[in-house]
Scaffold this active site. Structure first.
Site, PDB file in Angstrom:
ATOM      1  CG  LEU A  81      -2.239  -6.083   2.668  1.00  0.00           C
ATOM      2  CD1 LEU A  81      -3.135  -7.180   2.102  1.00  0.00           C
ATOM      3  CD2 LEU A  81      -2.934  -4.735   2.572  1.00  0.00           C
ATOM      4  CG  ASP A  82      -1.909  -3.172   9.363  1.00  0.00           C
ATOM      5  OD1 ASP A  82      -0.737  -2.903   9.062  1.00  0.00           O
ATOM      6  OD2 ASP A  82      -2.768  -2.309   9.646  1.00  0.00           O
ATOM      7  CE1 TYR A  83      -0.160 -12.575  12.709  1.00  0.00           C
ATOM      8  CE2 TYR A  83      -2.050 -11.887  14.027  1.00  0.00           C
ATOM      9  CZ  TYR A  83      -1.135 -12.856  13.652  1.00  0.00           C
ATOM     10  OH  TYR A  83      -1.181 -14.103  14.225  1.00  0.00           O
TER      11      TYR A  83
ATOM     12  CG  HIS B 182      -1.120   1.042  11.332  1.00  0.00           C
ATOM     13  ND1 HIS B 182      -1.230  -0.265  10.889  1.00  0.00           N
ATOM     14  CD2 HIS B 182      -0.340   0.986  12.441  1.00  0.00           C
ATOM     15  CE1 HIS B 182      -0.557  -1.062  11.696  1.00  0.00           C
ATOM     16  NE2 HIS B 182       0.015  -0.342  12.633  1.00  0.00           N
TER      17      HIS B 182
END
Length: 238
Positions: A103-105, A190
């Site tokens: 999962l993105d930051y 993304h």
């Protein structure tokens, strides 16, 4: 006794197919001897090395984390930022675990962590199409025709995304934002953010609320739990 390539894959070194290539290229040693035969089987007491580095053969563990914002989905970070593995380490989880996917930051929500490399590689493989549901807060008021485009697929990096499920949960006309539920079966880079960008609604906040049949019930941000045996069995059957 288990096949050598399976042991290497389950240790998280590489996928089963990539492990076979490691063996065939002479990069694997068993008890100090280079092995190139794919049919080779090893036991618990055999010492297996890849490029001279011993692999870790721990009992498999499976954890479910509610990932908070501002944490890296990795086992290590060169910049010294906090990782999802650090969260579990703080609660004395000692196994050499790593996240399944990422999962993105700035993205929050459900994330699996394990040392079962074979299962991790299977779950991340596109052909298994594990359903993942996200809640996205986006700029602008999302229209029905835009939801339809998301459902049918939009162009991301020149490729059309696979069919998705969408539901408009809420609109805030004063702040000109929308809350949309999106379920996809892919895991491209993304992807969710870029899908919304493709229909003109940049993501402000993103939260993953389900992974397959698993959800975050009872877990606050930053909390985690071990999967129950029946959940592990069901994951392997996906």
């Amino acid at each position: 006794m288990e096949r050598l390539q399976k042991v290497i894959a389950e240790a998280g070194v590489a996928s089963r197919r990539a492990s076979e290539k490691l063996i065939q290229s002479g990069r694997v040693q068993v008890n100090g001897e280079t092995v190139t035969e794919l049919g080779t089987k090893v036991g618990r007491r055999d010492k297996v090395e890849v490029d001279g580095v011993p692999i870790h053969r721990e009992p498999h563990v499976y954890y479910l984390l509610n990932k908070p914002r501002g944490v890296i989905s990795s086992a290590h970070d060169d910049k010294g930022r906090k990782t999802v593995v650090d969260i579990l380490r703080e609660d004395e989880v000692e196994e050499r675990i790593y996240p399944v996917g990422r999962l993105d930051y700035d993205t929050t929500g459900i994330l699996l962590l394990t040392n079962d490399g074979a299962l991790a590689n299977k779950l991340m493989h596109p052909r298994f199409e594990v359903a993942k549901t996200y809640i996205a807060k986006v700029k602008g008021i999302v229209q029905n025709d835009e939801l339809k485009r998301l459902r049918l697929g939009v162009r991301v990096d020149g490729r059309k995304t696979k069919p998705a499920k969408t539901r408009l949960k809420e609109v805030d006309r004063h702040h000109q934002t929308s809350l949309v539920q999106l379920t996809i079966h892919e895991g491209r880079y993304h992807q969710v953010k870029r899908m919304f960008e493709a229909v003109g609604h940049p993501v402000i906040k993103l939260h993953r609320e389900t992974y397959g049949f698993l959800n975050l019930q009872g877990l606050q941000s930053g909390e985690f739990r071990e999967l129950r045996p029946e959940e592990v069995t069901k994951l392997k059957q996906l």
